[in-house]
Design a protein around this motif. Structure first.
Motif, mmCIF file in Angstrom:
data_model
loop_
_atom_site.group_PDB
_atom_site.id
_atom_site.type_symbol
_atom_site.label_atom_id
_atom_site.label_comp_id
_atom_site.label_asym_id
_atom_site.label_seq_id
_atom_site.Cartn_x
_atom_site.Cartn_y
_atom_site.Cartn_z
ATOM 1 N N VAL A 7 39.043 30.016 48.846
ATOM 2 C CA VAL A 7 40.307 29.869 48.133
ATOM 3 C C VAL A 7 40.769 28.413 48.229
ATOM 4 N N SER A 8 41.326 27.922 47.146
ATOM 5 C CA SER A 8 41.846 26.549 47.139
ATOM 6 C C SER A 8 43.104 26.472 47.997
ATOM 7 N N LEU A 9 43.464 25.286 48.388
ATOM 8 C CA LEU A 9 44.644 25.086 49.209
ATOM 9 C C LEU A 9 45.908 25.606 48.518
ATOM 10 N N ASP A 10 45.906 25.641 47.191
ATOM 11 C CA ASP A 10 47.057 26.178 46.473
ATOM 12 C C ASP A 10 46.893 27.656 46.101
ATOM 13 N N GLY A 11 45.920 28.331 46.717
ATOM 14 C CA GLY A 11 45.845 29.791 46.639
ATOM 15 C C GLY A 11 45.054 30.413 45.512
ATOM 16 N N PHE A 12 44.143 29.669 44.878
ATOM 17 C CA PHE A 12 43.385 30.215 43.756
ATOM 18 C C PHE A 12 41.928 30.492 44.128
ATOM 19 N N THR A 13 41.390 31.613 43.624
ATOM 20 C CA THR A 13 39.997 31.988 43.879
ATOM 21 C C THR A 13 39.068 31.576 42.747
ATOM 22 N N THR A 14 39.646 31.135 41.644
ATOM 23 C CA THR A 14 38.893 30.567 40.524
ATOM 24 C C THR A 14 39.727 29.427 39.958
ATOM 25 N N GLY A 15 39.102 28.625 39.142
ATOM 26 C CA GLY A 15 39.845 27.639 38.374
ATOM 27 C C GLY A 15 40.409 28.296 37.130
ATOM 28 N N PHE A 42 46.325 36.870 46.152
ATOM 29 C CA PHE A 42 46.991 38.158 46.319
ATOM 30 C C PHE A 42 48.187 38.366 45.403
ATOM 31 N N ALA A 43 48.565 37.398 44.617
ATOM 32 C CA ALA A 43 49.559 37.530 43.548
ATOM 33 C C ALA A 43 50.655 38.557 43.797
ATOM 34 N N GLY A 44 51.494 38.303 44.784
ATOM 35 C CA GLY A 44 52.652 39.154 45.000
ATOM 36 C C GLY A 44 52.457 40.293 45.972
ATOM 37 N N GLU A 45 51.239 40.560 46.407
ATOM 38 C CA GLU A 45 51.022 41.620 47.395
ATOM 39 C C GLU A 45 51.532 41.149 48.749
#
Length: 192
Positions: A10-18, A162-165
């Motif tokens: 995961v990127s430092l800003d929380g993304f698993t893909t671009g 995790f988008a809000g979980e």
């Protein structure tokens, strides 16, 4: 006994893909950079290589979301790990599919796929691929562990992990620092 484990870069800003995930770029624009640590060539790359070796040795089965399956089948050339049974979480079930690398894809709903994957894994772990299926497993109380490989990269947008979980997580062991930071957490429970 097997555990259901999300092992994800995961990127430092929380993304698993671009951004702009599509057939030509299954990891989105710039998303492949999330996995560069697998080569073990960055600063302290030997630590990364050790984490990867240890993790790969625990895989007994895989749970994957339907979108990850649709986008990954071509690049994988079969199941994500050769010969490892892979269970696709979907509402659009179909007959099993034998991958070109000896692994079989089975298609089922979330709980049935998780149960079948645990049975197939035996004493090894079930690995989860795909942020959406990870969220579904967390929400259903089926996710046991989260392993995060925190990549010092800001993608700006993409697929959030995790988008809000919400959940309670307990650290397992010490972080391992290589070219990325490797973290492990046991999932206590989803918080509603």
């Amino acid at each position: 006994m097997s555990r259901i484990v999300l092992d994800v870069s995961v990127s430092l800003d929380g993304f698993t893909t671009g951004p702009n995930v599509r057939e030509e770029e299954p990891m989105g624009d710039g998303g492949e950079r999330l996995h560069e640590w697998h080569a073990g060539k960055g600063p302290d790359g030997e630590a990364d290589a050790g984490v990867l070796r240890e993790s790969d040795g625990t895989i007994g089965a895989v749970l994957v979301g339907r979108r990850s399956f649709d986008l990954g089948l071509g690049p994988w050339g079969g199941t994500p790990w050769p010969g490892v049974p892979t269970f696709v979480v979907t509402h659009r079930t179909r007959e099993d599919l034998l991958g070109d690398n000896g692994g079989t894809f089975a298609f089922d709903g979330l709980e049935a796929a998780a149960r079948r994957a645990e049975e197939a894994a035996g004493d090894k772990d079930v690995w989860v691929l795909g942020a959406d299926v990870a969220r579904q497993l967390l929400r259903a109380g089926l996710l046991d562990e989260v392993r995060i490989h925190l990549v010092p990269l800001l993608l700006g947008e993409g697929t959030p992990l995790f988008a809000g979980e919400r959940a309670e997580l307990v650290p397992e062991g010490r972080p391992v620092a290589g070219s990325v930071t490797h973290l492990r957490y046991r999932v206590l429970k989803a918080v509603r």
